[in-house]
Write a protein that holds these residues in place. Sequence first.
Motif, PDB file in Angstrom:
ATOM      1  N   LYS A  31      10.363  19.187   8.374  1.00 40.86           N
ATOM      2  CA  LYS A  31      11.337  20.127   7.813  1.00 40.86           C
ATOM      3  C   LYS A  31      12.662  19.454   7.450  1.00 40.86           C
ATOM      4  O   LYS A  31      13.441  19.980   6.640  1.00 40.86           O
ATOM      5  CB  LYS A  31      11.589  21.268   8.804  1.00 40.86           C
ATOM      6  CG  LYS A  31      12.091  20.844  10.160  1.00 40.86           C
ATOM      7  CD  LYS A  31      12.261  22.034  11.077  1.00 40.86           C
ATOM      8  CE  LYS A  31      12.711  21.624  12.479  1.00 40.86           C
ATOM      9  NZ  LYS A  31      14.011  20.921  12.476  1.00 40.86           N
ATOM     10  N   ASP A  32      12.924  18.280   8.049  1.00 38.93           N
ATOM     11  CA  ASP A  32      14.144  17.544   7.736  1.00 38.93           C
ATOM     12  C   ASP A  32      13.939  16.507   6.635  1.00 38.93           C
ATOM     13  O   ASP A  32      14.844  15.733   6.317  1.00 38.93           O
ATOM     14  CB  ASP A  32      14.666  16.836   8.998  1.00 38.93           C
ATOM     15  CG  ASP A  32      15.059  17.826  10.081  1.00 38.93           C
ATOM     16  OD1 ASP A  32      15.690  18.847   9.736  1.00 38.93           O
ATOM     17  OD2 ASP A  32      14.722  17.577  11.258  1.00 38.93           O
ATOM     18  N   GLY A  33      12.731  16.486   6.066  1.00 34.29           N
ATOM     19  CA  GLY A  33      12.443  15.553   4.995  1.00 34.29           C
ATOM     20  C   GLY A  33      12.069  14.158   5.449  1.00 34.29           C
ATOM     21  O   GLY A  33      12.117  13.206   4.657  1.00 34.29           O
ATOM     22  N   ASN A  34      11.700  14.025   6.718  1.00 33.22           N
ATOM     23  CA  ASN A  34      11.325  12.727   7.264  1.00 33.22           C
ATOM     24  C   ASN A  34       9.817  12.516   7.210  1.00 33.22           C
ATOM     25  O   ASN A  34       9.032  13.457   7.392  1.00 33.22           O
ATOM     26  CB  ASN A  34      11.804  12.589   8.710  1.00 33.22           C
ATOM     27  CG  ASN A  34      13.314  12.703   8.818  1.00 33.22           C
ATOM     28  OD1 ASN A  34      14.044  12.094   8.033  1.00 33.22           O
ATOM     29  ND2 ASN A  34      13.789  13.483   9.784  1.00 33.22           N
ATOM     30  N   ALA A  35       9.396  11.282   7.001  1.00 31.53           N
ATOM     31  CA  ALA A  35       7.975  10.933   7.007  1.00 31.53           C
ATOM     32  C   ALA A  35       7.469  10.880   8.440  1.00 31.53           C
ATOM     33  O   ALA A  35       8.251  10.686   9.381  1.00 31.53           O
ATOM     34  CB  ALA A  35       7.761   9.589   6.320  1.00 31.53           C
ATOM     35  N   PRO A  36       6.157  11.063   8.663  1.00 30.78           N
ATOM     36  CA  PRO A  36       5.620  11.090  10.030  1.00 30.78           C
ATOM     37  C   PRO A  36       5.726   9.758  10.763  1.00 30.78           C
ATOM     38  O   PRO A  36       5.628   9.731  11.987  1.00 30.78           O
ATOM     39  CB  PRO A  36       4.156  11.484   9.817  1.00 30.78           C
ATOM     40  CG  PRO A  36       3.848  11.140   8.403  1.00 30.78           C
ATOM     41  CD  PRO A  36       5.118  11.355   7.660  1.00 30.78           C
ATOM     42  N   ASN A  37       5.914   8.665  10.050  1.00 30.24           N
ATOM     43  CA  ASN A  37       6.070   7.357  10.677  1.00 30.24           C
ATOM     44  C   ASN A  37       7.401   6.774  10.220  1.00 30.24           C
ATOM     45  O   ASN A  37       7.653   6.648   9.022  1.00 30.24           O
ATOM     46  CB  ASN A  37       4.911   6.440  10.284  1.00 30.24           C
ATOM     47  CG  ASN A  37       4.917   5.117  11.032  1.00 30.24           C
ATOM     48  OD1 ASN A  37       5.958   4.511  11.247  1.00 30.24           O
ATOM     49  ND2 ASN A  37       3.732   4.667  11.430  1.00 30.24           N
ATOM     50  N   GLY A  57       0.804  -1.217   0.000  1.00 33.99           N
ATOM     51  CA  GLY A  57       0.000   0.000   0.000  1.00 33.99           C
ATOM     52  C   GLY A  57       0.838   1.269   0.000  1.00 33.99           C
ATOM     53  O   GLY A  57       1.947   1.299   0.538  1.00 33.99           O
ATOM     54  N   GLN A  58       0.276   2.315  -0.603  1.00 32.13           N
ATOM     55  CA  GLN A  58       0.939   3.611  -0.651  1.00 32.13           C
ATOM     56  C   GLN A  58      -0.021   4.702  -0.184  1.00 32.13           C
ATOM     57  O   GLN A  58      -1.240   4.564  -0.308  1.00 32.13           O
ATOM     58  CB  GLN A  58       1.393   3.938  -2.075  1.00 32.13           C
ATOM     59  CG  GLN A  58       2.366   2.952  -2.667  1.00 32.13           C
ATOM     60  CD  GLN A  58       2.813   3.381  -4.055  1.00 32.13           C
ATOM     61  OE1 GLN A  58       3.208   4.540  -4.265  1.00 32.13           O
ATOM     62  NE2 GLN A  58       2.761   2.466  -5.007  1.00 32.13           N
ATOM     63  N   MET A  59       0.546   5.773   0.348  1.00 42.21           N
ATOM     64  CA  MET A  59      -0.275   6.909   0.748  1.00 42.21           C
ATOM     65  C   MET A  59       0.526   8.193   0.634  1.00 42.21           C
ATOM     66  O   MET A  59       1.750   8.186   0.502  1.00 42.21           O
ATOM     67  CB  MET A  59      -0.795   6.721   2.174  1.00 42.21           C
ATOM     68  CG  MET A  59       0.268   6.681   3.243  1.00 42.21           C
ATOM     69  SD  MET A  59      -0.399   6.338   4.901  1.00 42.21           S
ATOM     70  CE  MET A  59      -1.468   7.757   5.134  1.00 42.21           C
ATOM     71  N   LEU A  60      -0.189   9.325   0.678  1.00 45.72           N
ATOM     72  CA  LEU A  60       0.429  10.642   0.658  1.00 45.72           C
ATOM     73  C   LEU A  60       0.609  11.140   2.093  1.00 45.72           C
ATOM     74  O   LEU A  60      -0.299  11.006   2.919  1.00 45.72           O
ATOM     75  CB  LEU A  60      -0.451  11.625  -0.115  1.00 45.72           C
ATOM     76  CG  LEU A  60      -0.701  11.311  -1.585  1.00 45.72           C
ATOM     77  CD1 LEU A  60      -1.739  12.276  -2.161  1.00 45.72           C
ATOM     78  CD2 LEU A  60       0.593  11.378  -2.395  1.00 45.72           C
ATOM     79  N   VAL A  61       1.780  11.696   2.365  1.00 49.66           N
ATOM     80  CA  VAL A  61       2.055  12.250   3.689  1.00 49.66           C
ATOM     81  C   VAL A  61       2.757  13.591   3.540  1.00 49.66           C
ATOM     82  O   VAL A  61       3.290  13.917   2.468  1.00 49.66           O
ATOM     83  CB  VAL A  61       2.935  11.304   4.539  1.00 49.66           C
ATOM     84  CG1 VAL A  61       2.245   9.955   4.743  1.00 49.66           C
ATOM     85  CG2 VAL A  61       4.309  11.128   3.899  1.00 49.66           C
ATOM     86  N   MET A  62       2.785  14.344   4.627  1.00 52.19           N
ATOM     87  CA  MET A  62       3.521  15.600   4.670  1.00 52.19           C
ATOM     88  C   MET A  62       4.836  15.348   5.403  1.00 52.19           C
ATOM     89  O   MET A  62       4.842  14.890   6.551  1.00 52.19           O
ATOM     90  CB  MET A  62       2.709  16.676   5.394  1.00 52.19           C
ATOM     91  CG  MET A  62       3.366  18.045   5.399  1.00 52.19           C
ATOM     92  SD  MET A  62       3.370  18.833   3.771  1.00 52.19           S
ATOM     93  CE  MET A  62       1.619  19.156   3.571  1.00 52.19           C
ATOM     94  N   LEU A  63       5.963  15.622   4.745  1.00 53.30           N
ATOM     95  CA  LEU A  63       7.271  15.439   5.361  1.00 53.30           C
ATOM     96  C   LEU A  63       7.564  16.580   6.332  1.00 53.30           C
ATOM     97  O   LEU A  63       7.065  17.696   6.166  1.00 53.30           O
ATOM     98  CB  LEU A  63       8.363  15.381   4.290  1.00 53.30           C
ATOM     99  CG  LEU A  63       8.199  14.320   3.194  1.00 53.30           C
ATOM    100  CD1 LEU A  63       9.387  14.389   2.232  1.00 53.30           C
ATOM    101  CD2 LEU A  63       8.068  12.926   3.784  1.00 53.30           C
TER     102      LEU A  63
END
Length: 288
Positions: A129-135, A121-127
């Motif tokens: 400020k350091d370019g890291n995903a929320p999980n 599965g894929q989803m859209l997330v907001m990174l």
Amino acid sequence: MDMQLFQNPPAQYGEVAFFWWQGDAVTREKLLWILDQLKDRHVCGLQINYAHGDSGGRIYGLTMPSQPSPLSEEWWELVKWFEGEAVKRGMSISLSDYTLSTPGQCSYTDELLSEHPEFCGQMLVMLDKDGNAPNPEYYDIRPLLDTGRGTIAAVRVPYSLNPMHPGFGSAVADKFFGEFERRMPGECGHGINFFFSDELDFRVRGLLWSDEFRSEFLRMKGYDIVPHLGDLFFDESNATAKTRLDYNDVVVRISEREYLQPMYDWHQQRGMTFGCDHGGRGLGVTEF
């Protein structure tokens, strides 16, 4: 409408019982006794069911131990025999996918992901400020749009399934339902005449994405979704409502085409009934 059908309904419109195969060992002797109690009592189907415990697994507890273990060779031999005995008494059988269909629960969907990692599965997330995903478990992070307030990226979610991936529904149908057809040739549509999906969970919720989504959206809606992805996260413009409606419409249409329609077709072609119960009671667009 033939009112006689209400007074004398066809046999397949009787009761379908959830038949829990756990606790004490399930034996032929016990099953025969139960089948004889149910005979001629308007029970037309018996759906084998399993419950889960409260430990193990990635979303809820693993399937409770039972003898024989679900989908083991011993289990298939018992089910094949059980189906024959049920038919003798005017009943069909089936297996619920409850506790079995969710990825991360050590069952057939994990095997499917191992064979087809592209189904993840894929989803859209907001990174951040350091370019890291929320999980921290998300991987294959692909930035799509810098909104000025953050970068929107597509990520893959481990132990999840993508209902929009081409061929996904057909693969699931073959992996789960198809095994019954291979083990008991000719019985799908007869001694096995229905399947029921209970609280299906792909383990990916939120803003679904797929490799083909951008081009599919352009084809269906006539404009590029990527420059408008900010509308899915913020109330950015007068076009926000339209973007969200268009986005969800495309998610549902692709999911129907790649998952629900192949599942329906598999059953329809064999004269079988396919039922489902969604855990969110229809409130979550991405659940089915």
